[in-house]
Design a protein around this motif. Structure first.
Motif, PDB file in Angstrom:
ATOM      1  N   GLU A  13    -112.952 -20.156  75.406  1.00  0.00           N
ATOM      2  CA  GLU A  13    -112.561 -18.830  74.922  1.00  0.00           C
ATOM      3  C   GLU A  13    -113.022 -18.615  73.485  1.00  0.00           C
ATOM      4  O   GLU A  13    -113.484 -17.527  73.112  1.00  0.00           O
ATOM      5  CB  GLU A  13    -111.034 -18.663  74.998  1.00  0.00           C
ATOM      6  N   ALA A  17    -115.766 -15.831  72.197  1.00  0.00           N
ATOM      7  CA  ALA A  17    -115.351 -14.820  71.217  1.00  0.00           C
ATOM      8  C   ALA A  17    -116.215 -14.843  69.958  1.00  0.00           C
ATOM      9  O   ALA A  17    -116.410 -13.823  69.306  1.00  0.00           O
ATOM     10  CB  ALA A  17    -113.889 -15.052  70.849  1.00  0.00           C
ATOM     11  N   THR A 274    -109.199  -9.231  69.113  1.00  0.00           N
ATOM     12  CA  THR A 274    -108.108  -9.583  70.035  1.00  0.00           C
ATOM     13  C   THR A 274    -106.862  -8.780  69.671  1.00  0.00           C
ATOM     14  O   THR A 274    -106.155  -9.144  68.744  1.00  0.00           O
ATOM     15  CB  THR A 274    -107.776 -11.085  69.929  1.00  0.00           C
ATOM     16  N   LYS A 276    -104.215  -8.614  71.372  1.00  0.00           N
ATOM     17  CA  LYS A 276    -103.158  -9.604  71.606  1.00  0.00           C
ATOM     18  C   LYS A 276    -103.839 -10.958  71.572  1.00  0.00           C
ATOM     19  O   LYS A 276    -104.999 -11.084  71.962  1.00  0.00           O
ATOM     20  CB  LYS A 276    -102.502  -9.382  72.969  1.00  0.00           C
ATOM     21  N   PRO A 277    -103.139 -12.002  71.113  1.00  0.00           N
ATOM     22  CA  PRO A 277    -103.799 -13.310  71.030  1.00  0.00           C
ATOM     23  C   PRO A 277    -104.195 -13.837  72.414  1.00  0.00           C
ATOM     24  O   PRO A 277    -103.534 -13.551  73.413  1.00  0.00           O
ATOM     25  CB  PRO A 277    -102.741 -14.205  70.383  1.00  0.00           C
ATOM     26  N   ILE A 278    -105.282 -14.610  72.454  1.00  0.00           N
ATOM     27  CA  ILE A 278    -105.712 -15.273  73.687  1.00  0.00           C
ATOM     28  C   ILE A 278    -104.892 -16.555  73.823  1.00  0.00           C
ATOM     29  O   ILE A 278    -104.784 -17.338  72.873  1.00  0.00           O
ATOM     30  CB  ILE A 278    -107.222 -15.590  73.633  1.00  0.00           C
ATOM     31  N   ARG A 297    -106.720 -15.867  67.721  1.00  0.00           N
ATOM     32  CA  ARG A 297    -106.969 -14.502  67.241  1.00  0.00           C
ATOM     33  C   ARG A 297    -108.382 -14.433  66.672  1.00  0.00           C
ATOM     34  O   ARG A 297    -108.828 -15.359  65.973  1.00  0.00           O
ATOM     35  CB  ARG A 297    -105.943 -14.088  66.177  1.00  0.00           C
TER      36      ARG A 297
END
Length: 302
Positions: A13, A17, A274, A276-278, A297
């Protein structure tokens, strides 16, 4: 990379990102076992470069033999200083994994874990520094201890714990994990493992000035990141996560209220990627239980 040293959290992730450019310049603020660094290196061509920071001397053993990587054995609060020393003014991306490495928890002599009764209360990530957990336990005032356990450990009876420590240290030696546990055993609330995990977290954060380091690092980001460059930070508890979220949103640590009438919004230098946080997947948490509280984040320099 030594998998036993530290399993990288949210690695896929994070790399996705970061949107790594093959010829870009990247910084890993928390090299550790090198998992995230290796993932970045795998995306870089020969023109790309990675500068890896870690204040823990043990991490140096994990640095790959790769001409594209520069290892800096210092805390990431000195980010700009050391990048400039290496003639780097701006970078394409920065990552930080703020968790304690599994190696630090599993190395009995380091005193990070409540599991090793005989180990000294050390908890220094950088062995060159003076302050240890034992020094805090034996020298902080009752008020300082109370504030520390309440703020950084969210310990429910922080005041009682602080008072007990101050009383007990006049009667018995408190230098090892076991001595500490015995000294405060009468005030442990709820599940002892959870209780001591919170207490140890507060000590570790204070010993290593983790909040001060994070604050200083975040403040350097606007001038270090190129336009369109990304910053990805993995946090493990609410205090760090709030700081990161606030700084990404406002470009400062001040809570700025949005004025709905005039439409005033804080002028942040970042675009939040983000909303919302991953969070780690169920599969990752099953494979690596220490990842369960991780939050990623990501923001981009406007």
């Amino acid at each position: 990379m030594d998998q036993a040293y530290h399993i990288p959290v949210l690695a896929g992730e994070l790399i996705e990102a970061l949107q790594v450019k093959p010829d870009g310049v990247y910084t890993d603020c928390t090299f550790g076992g090198g998992g995230h660094s290796r993932a970045i290196l795998s995306q870089l061509n020969n023109a790309g470069k990675l500068i890896a920071f870690d204040q823990d001397q043990d991490a140096r053993l994990n640095v790959p033999d790769d001409p594209r990587i520069i290892f800096v054995p210092h805390n990431f609060r000195h980010l700009q200083k050391f990048l400039r020393l290496h003639k780097i003014e701006t970078v394409d991306g920065i990552i930080a994994d703020l968790g304690v490495s599994s190696h630090q928890f599993d190395e009995a002599t380091r005193g990070f874990s409540t599991r090793f009764d005989e180990s000294l209360l050390d908890m220094r990530m950088d062995q060159r520094q003076e302050l240890t957990a034992a020094a805090i336990i034996n020298s902080y005032t009752e008020q300082q201890l109370h504030k520390m356990f309440e703020q950084y450990g969210e310990v429910t009876n922080a005041k009682t714990l602080a008072k007990t420590i101050v009383q007990q240290r006049q009667l018995v030696s408190i230098k090892s994990v076991n001595e500490f546990k015995n000294a405060v055993s009468s005030v442990v609330k709820g599940n002892p493992n959870k209780y001591f995990a919170q207490v140890f977290q507060a000590l570790r954060i204070t010993v290593n000035d983790e909040m001060g380091s994070l604050r200083e690092m975040l403040q350097q980001l606007p001038s270090l990141l190129k336009k369109g460059g990304r910053i990805a930070i993995i946090t493990f508890h609410s205090i760090e996560d709030r700081m990161v979220k606030l700084f990404f949103r406002n470009g400062s640590f001040e809570e700025t209220a949005t004025d709905s009438l005039y439409g005033t919004k804080p002028d942040s230098p970042f675009l939040i990627i983000t909303k919302k946080p991953i969070l780690p997947s169920t599969a990752e948490i099953t494979a690596n239980p220490r990842s369960r509280s991780a939050k990623l984040r990501v923001a981009e320099r406007k």
